[in-house]
Design a protein around this motif. Structure first.
Motif, PDB file in Angstrom:
ATOM      1  N   LEU A  57      53.522  48.596  34.373  1.00  0.00           N
ATOM      2  CA  LEU A  57      52.863  49.669  35.114  1.00  0.00           C
ATOM      3  C   LEU A  57      53.758  50.212  36.226  1.00  0.00           C
ATOM      4  O   LEU A  57      53.687  51.412  36.562  1.00  0.00           O
ATOM      5  CB  LEU A  57      51.542  49.159  35.695  1.00  0.00           C
ATOM      6  N   GLU A  58      54.602  49.368  36.787  1.00  0.00           N
ATOM      7  CA  GLU A  58      55.496  49.812  37.858  1.00  0.00           C
ATOM      8  C   GLU A  58      56.471  50.886  37.364  1.00  0.00           C
ATOM      9  O   GLU A  58      56.867  51.778  38.129  1.00  0.00           O
ATOM     10  CB  GLU A  58      56.264  48.619  38.426  1.00  0.00           C
ATOM     11  N   ARG A  59      56.858  50.817  36.095  1.00  0.00           N
ATOM     12  CA  ARG A  59      57.764  51.839  35.557  1.00  0.00           C
ATOM     13  C   ARG A  59      57.108  53.217  35.530  1.00  0.00           C
ATOM     14  O   ARG A  59      57.801  54.235  35.521  1.00  0.00           O
ATOM     15  CB  ARG A  59      58.199  51.453  34.147  1.00  0.00           C
ATOM     16  N   ARG A  60      55.772  53.255  35.527  1.00  0.00           N
ATOM     17  CA  ARG A  60      55.068  54.535  35.506  1.00  0.00           C
ATOM     18  C   ARG A  60      54.741  55.036  36.909  1.00  0.00           C
ATOM     19  O   ARG A  60      54.927  56.226  37.196  1.00  0.00           O
ATOM     20  CB  ARG A  60      53.767  54.409  34.694  1.00  0.00           C
ATOM     21  N   VAL A  61      54.248  54.145  37.768  1.00  0.00           N
ATOM     22  CA  VAL A  61      53.822  54.590  39.106  1.00  0.00           C
ATOM     23  C   VAL A  61      54.932  54.486  40.138  1.00  0.00           C
ATOM     24  O   VAL A  61      54.792  55.015  41.246  1.00  0.00           O
ATOM     25  CB  VAL A  61      52.597  53.774  39.571  1.00  0.00           C
ATOM     26  N   ARG A  62      56.015  53.787  39.812  1.00  0.00           N
ATOM     27  CA  ARG A  62      57.205  53.704  40.670  1.00  0.00           C
ATOM     28  C   ARG A  62      56.972  52.961  41.976  1.00  0.00           C
ATOM     29  O   ARG A  62      57.822  52.996  42.858  1.00  0.00           O
ATOM     30  CB  ARG A  62      57.741  55.113  41.009  1.00  0.00           C
ATOM     31  N   ARG A  63      55.863  52.284  42.109  1.00  0.00           N
ATOM     32  CA  ARG A  63      55.581  51.533  43.342  1.00  0.00           C
ATOM     33  C   ARG A  63      55.019  50.174  42.960  1.00  0.00           C
ATOM     34  O   ARG A  63      53.996  50.088  42.250  1.00  0.00           O
ATOM     35  CB  ARG A  63      54.601  52.281  44.248  1.00  0.00           C
ATOM     36  N   ARG A  64      55.673  49.121  43.432  1.00  0.00           N
ATOM     37  CA  ARG A  64      55.279  47.758  43.087  1.00  0.00           C
ATOM     38  C   ARG A  64      53.914  47.410  43.666  1.00  0.00           C
ATOM     39  O   ARG A  64      53.075  46.809  42.983  1.00  0.00           O
ATOM     40  CB  ARG A  64      56.333  46.775  43.615  1.00  0.00           C
ATOM     41  N   ALA A  65      53.670  47.789  44.912  1.00  0.00           N
ATOM     42  CA  ALA A  65      52.402  47.440  45.553  1.00  0.00           C
ATOM     43  C   ALA A  65      51.231  48.105  44.834  1.00  0.00           C
ATOM     44  O   ALA A  65      50.191  47.475  44.595  1.00  0.00           O
ATOM     45  CB  ALA A  65      52.431  47.841  47.023  1.00  0.00           C
ATOM     46  N   LEU A  66      51.380  49.383  44.458  1.00  0.00           N
ATOM     47  CA  LEU A  66      50.300  50.080  43.771  1.00  0.00           C
ATOM     48  C   LEU A  66      50.059  49.490  42.384  1.00  0.00           C
ATOM     49  O   LEU A  66      48.909  49.311  41.960  1.00  0.00           O
ATOM     50  CB  LEU A  66      50.644  51.561  43.672  1.00  0.00           C
ATOM     51  N   ALA A  67      51.135  49.179  41.665  1.00  0.00           N
ATOM     52  CA  ALA A  67      50.978  48.586  40.334  1.00  0.00           C
ATOM     53  C   ALA A  67      50.281  47.234  40.416  1.00  0.00           C
ATOM     54  O   ALA A  67      49.385  46.934  39.613  1.00  0.00           O
ATOM     55  CB  ALA A  67      52.345  48.453  39.673  1.00  0.00           C
ATOM     56  N   THR A  68      50.667  46.403  41.369  1.00  0.00           N
ATOM     57  CA  THR A  68      50.028  45.089  41.528  1.00  0.00           C
ATOM     58  C   THR A  68      48.555  45.234  41.866  1.00  0.00           C
ATOM     59  O   THR A  68      47.693  44.535  41.306  1.00  0.00           O
ATOM     60  CB  THR A  68      50.742  44.288  42.626  1.00  0.00           C
ATOM     61  N   LEU A  69      48.237  46.161  42.779  1.00  0.00           N
ATOM     62  CA  LEU A  69      46.844  46.369  43.174  1.00  0.00           C
ATOM     63  C   LEU A  69      46.005  46.844  41.995  1.00  0.00           C
ATOM     64  O   LEU A  69      44.887  46.350  41.772  1.00  0.00           O
ATOM     65  CB  LEU A  69      46.780  47.382  44.314  1.00  0.00           C
ATOM     66  N   LEU A  70      46.538  47.771  41.190  1.00  0.00           N
ATOM     67  CA  LEU A  70      45.779  48.288  40.047  1.00  0.00           C
ATOM     68  C   LEU A  70      45.535  47.210  39.001  1.00  0.00           C
ATOM     69  O   LEU A  70      44.428  47.114  38.440  1.00  0.00           O
ATOM     70  CB  LEU A  70      46.533  49.467  39.431  1.00  0.00           C
ATOM     71  N   VAL A  71      46.535  46.378  38.722  1.00  0.00           N
ATOM     72  CA  VAL A  71      46.364  45.319  37.730  1.00  0.00           C
ATOM     73  C   VAL A  71      45.324  44.301  38.190  1.00  0.00           C
ATOM     74  O   VAL A  71      44.437  43.891  37.412  1.00  0.00           O
ATOM     75  CB  VAL A  71      47.710  44.638  37.441  1.00  0.00           C
ATOM     76  N   PHE A  72      45.377  43.912  39.449  1.00  0.00           N
ATOM     77  CA  PHE A  72      44.411  42.921  39.933  1.00  0.00           C
ATOM     78  C   PHE A  72      43.010  43.521  40.014  1.00  0.00           C
ATOM     79  O   PHE A  72      42.025  42.822  39.751  1.00  0.00           O
ATOM     80  CB  PHE A  72      44.860  42.383  41.297  1.00  0.00           C
ATOM     81  N   LEU A  73      42.909  44.799  40.384  1.00  0.00           N
ATOM     82  CA  LEU A  73      41.591  45.437  40.390  1.00  0.00           C
ATOM     83  C   LEU A  73      41.024  45.529  38.968  1.00  0.00           C
ATOM     84  O   LEU A  73      39.821  45.320  38.763  1.00  0.00           O
ATOM     85  CB  LEU A  73      41.692  46.828  41.008  1.00  0.00           C
ATOM     86  N   ALA A  74      41.885  45.830  37.993  1.00  0.00           N
ATOM     87  CA  ALA A  74      41.419  45.883  36.605  1.00  0.00           C
ATOM     88  C   ALA A  74      40.955  44.509  36.130  1.00  0.00           C
ATOM     89  O   ALA A  74      39.920  44.385  35.456  1.00  0.00           O
ATOM     90  CB  ALA A  74      42.535  46.412  35.711  1.00  0.00           C
ATOM     91  N   ALA A  75      41.715  43.467  36.474  1.00  0.00           N
ATOM     92  CA  ALA A  75      41.306  42.110  36.090  1.00  0.00           C
ATOM     93  C   ALA A  75      39.984  41.726  36.752  1.00  0.00           C
ATOM     94  O   ALA A  75      39.087  41.149  36.119  1.00  0.00           O
ATOM     95  CB  ALA A  75      42.401  41.110  36.468  1.00  0.00           C
ATOM     96  N   PHE A  76      39.849  42.076  38.049  1.00  0.00           N
ATOM     97  CA  PHE A  76      38.602  41.772  38.751  1.00  0.00           C
ATOM     98  C   PHE A  76      37.429  42.534  38.143  1.00  0.00           C
ATOM     99  O   PHE A  76      36.332  41.988  37.975  1.00  0.00           O
ATOM    100  CB  PHE A  76      38.745  42.124  40.232  1.00  0.00           C
ATOM    101  N   ALA A  77      37.649  43.819  37.781  1.00  0.00           N
ATOM    102  CA  ALA A  77      36.572  44.605  37.174  1.00  0.00           C
ATOM    103  C   ALA A  77      36.173  44.030  35.820  1.00  0.00           C
ATOM    104  O   ALA A  77      34.981  44.001  35.474  1.00  0.00           O
ATOM    105  CB  ALA A  77      37.026  46.053  37.024  1.00  0.00           C
ATOM    106  N   LEU A  78      37.168  43.560  35.049  1.00  0.00           N
ATOM    107  CA  LEU A  78      36.856  42.958  33.751  1.00  0.00           C
ATOM    108  C   LEU A  78      36.007  41.703  33.913  1.00  0.00           C
ATOM    109  O   LEU A  78      34.984  41.528  33.234  1.00  0.00           O
ATOM    110  CB  LEU A  78      38.157  42.633  33.018  1.00  0.00           C
TER     111      LEU A  78
END
Length: 387
Positions: A57-78
Motif C-alpha cells: 500500500l505504501e507504493r500507492r500512497v507514498r506515505r508509510r504512516a498513512l499506509a500503516t494506519l489504513l491497514v490496521f484500520l482495515a484489520a480492526f474493521a474486519l
C-alpha cells in the motif's frame, strides 16, 4: 611455574563463576518479564504478517504512516464486523434465554422439556432441585474478582500487542536499515533473504490457518443445518473464529456447537459431539499438517512434531508460534549450512559420490570422456576377444 598455574586456574574459576551468575541473572530477568516478552513475541508475529500489506500500500500512497494506519484500520474493521455478526445474535438469544429462564428451570425440575428430559436421562435431576441451584448460584459469585482480573489483563495484553505491532510495522524500514548498516554487503544480502523468507512463512501460516478455520466452519454449518439446529450460520461462524485460536480454539468451538445441539434435541447433540470428535482428529493429524506443509513449505511430519513439542513446552504461545518457528529454523539452516555440503552432487544408485572439483571442471564445463590408459610399453595388453 606453580604460581602462574595457580593464577591461571583461579582466573578460569572466576570466569566460570561469572558466566554461571550471569546466566542465572539473565534467566531470572526473562522469567520476571515473561509476560511482556510473550506480548512482544506475539506483536512481532503479527507485525511480520502485516508488513507486506503495508509495503504494497505504501507504493500507492507514498506515505508509510498513512499506509500503516489504513491497514490496521482495515484489520480492526474486519475483526469488528466478524465480532458484530457473532455478538449481536448471541445478545438477542441471551435476552430470550433470560426471559425464559424461570420457565426452563421449572420444566427442568419437573423433568419436562428438552433440558428436563436430558437431566432425567443422565440421572442429574437432583442437581436441579431449588436448594442445589441456590448453592450453585452462591458459588458463582466467589471467583468474580478473578474473572474481572483476567478480563482486564486480556484487554491490556490486546492493546499492548496492537500498539507494539503498529509501531514495529511503522518503524520497520528504519529498523531494517539500521541493522543492515552494522553489517557488510554480504551479510546484508543474507539478512534480506532471511527476512523475506521469514515473512513469507508467517504469511503462509496465517493463510493456512484461515483456510482450516473456513473448512471447520463450513462443515459445522452443514451438520447443524441438516440437524435443524437454530442459528446454524451464527454458531458455525463462532466455531470458525474459535478455531483460529491454537490448542484450545477447536475445543471451545466444539463445546459451543455441541451445547446448541443438545438444547435443540439430545439426538442432535450426540451427532454434533461425534462429528467434532472425528473432525478434530482429522484436522489435527491430516488437514493441519498437509495444509501447513503447503503453506509454509514444510514436511507434514515436521509440522506435526513441531506443534506437539511446542504445545508441551510452551502451551498456547508455543502452539501459536510452532509452525512459523519451524519454518524460520529451516530458513536459517539453509542459509548457514556449510556450502561444501550443498555443493556435493547427488550420487546415483549404486555409485559413490565424488567430491565437486574446482570451477570449470564439473559437468557444466562440458562432457568429459572416461579415462582410458594409453597403449605403451608399460601398459597391460588386453587379450583379443574370443582368445
Amino acid at each position: 611455574m606453580s604460581a602462574a598455574s595457580d593464577r591461571s586456574t583461579a582466573r578460569r574459576t572466576l570466569i566460570v563463576i561469572g558466566l554461571v551468575l550471569a546466566t542465572v541473572v539473565g534467566l531470572a530477568l526473562v522469567w520476571a518479564t515473561r509476560r511482556v516478552l510473550v506480548w512482544g513475541l506475539v506483536a512481532v508475529f503479527f507485525a511480520v504478517a502485516l508488513k507486506p500489506l503495508v509495503d504494497r500500500l505504501e507504493r500507492r500512497v507514498r506515505r508509510r504512516a498513512l499506509a500503516t494506519l489504513l491497514v490496521f484500520l482495515a484489520a480492526f474493521a474486519l475483526f469488528a464486523a466478524v465480532g458484530a455478526l457473532i455478538v449481536v445474535p448471541l445478545v438477542d438469544e441471551v435476552g430470550r434465554f433470560a426471559d425464559r429462564a424461570p420457565e426452563l428451570v421449572r420444566e427442568a425440575q419437573a423433568g419436562r422439556g428438552p433440558l428436563g428430559r436430558l437431566l432425567e436421562r443422565f440421572h442429574l435431576l437432583r442437581y436441579a432441585e431449588p436448594g442445589q441451584l441456590r448453592r450453585f448460584g452462591a458459588r458463582l459469585g466467589d471467583p468474580t474478582v478473578g474473572v474481572v482480573r483476567s478480563v482486564v489483563q486480556a484487554v491490556a495484553a490486546l492493546v499492548t500487542v496492537v500498539v507494539l505491532a503498529y509501531l514495529m510495522v511503522l518503524e520497520a524500514p528504519k529498523i531494517v536499515a539500521a541493522t543492515l548498516r552494522l553489517t557488510g554487503d554480504g551479510p546484508a544480502a543474507r539478512l534480506r533473504r532471511i527476512g523475506r523468507d521469514s515473512s513469507r512463512i508467517v504469511t503462509g501460516y496465517l493463510s493456512g490457518n484461515l483456510l482450516i478455520s473456513v473448512i471447520c466452519g463450513g462443515l459445522t454449518f452443514v451438520v447443524l443445518f441438516l440437524l435443524g439446529v437454530p442459528f446454524a450460520a451464527v454458531i458455525a461462524l463462532t466455531v470458525a473464529v474459535f478455531d483460529l485460536i491454537p490448542l484450545v480454539g477447536a475445543t471451545l468451538g466444539a463445546i459451543a456447537a455441541t451445547g446448541a445441539g443438545f438444547l435443540h434435541s439430545p439426538t442432535a447433540g450426540i451427532v454434533v459431539l461425534v462429528f467434532f470428535v472425528v473432525y478434530q482428529q482429522v484436522e489435527n493429524h491430516l488437514l493441519q499438517p498437509v495444509i501447513m506443509a503447503r503453506a509454509v513449505r514444510l514436511n507434514p511430519l515436521t509440522v506435526l512434531v513441531s506443534v506437539l513439542l511446542s504445545v508441551e513446552l510452551a502451551g498456547l504461545v508455543g502452539a501459536l508460534l510452532a509452525i512459523p518457528a519451524a519454518g524460520i529454523v529451516q530458513v536459517l539452516l539453509r542459509e548457514f549450512a556449510p556450502a561444501g555440503r550443498q555443493a556435493l552432487p547427488q550420487p546415483a544408485d549404486g555409485e559413490p559420490a565424488e567430491p565437486a572439483g574446482p570451477p570449470g571442471t564439473g559437468p557444466a564445463a562440458g562432457a568429459i570422456a572416461p579415462h582410458r590408459p594409453e597403449a605403451g610399453p608399460g601398459a597391460p595388453q588386453r587379450p583379443p576377444a574370443g582368445g
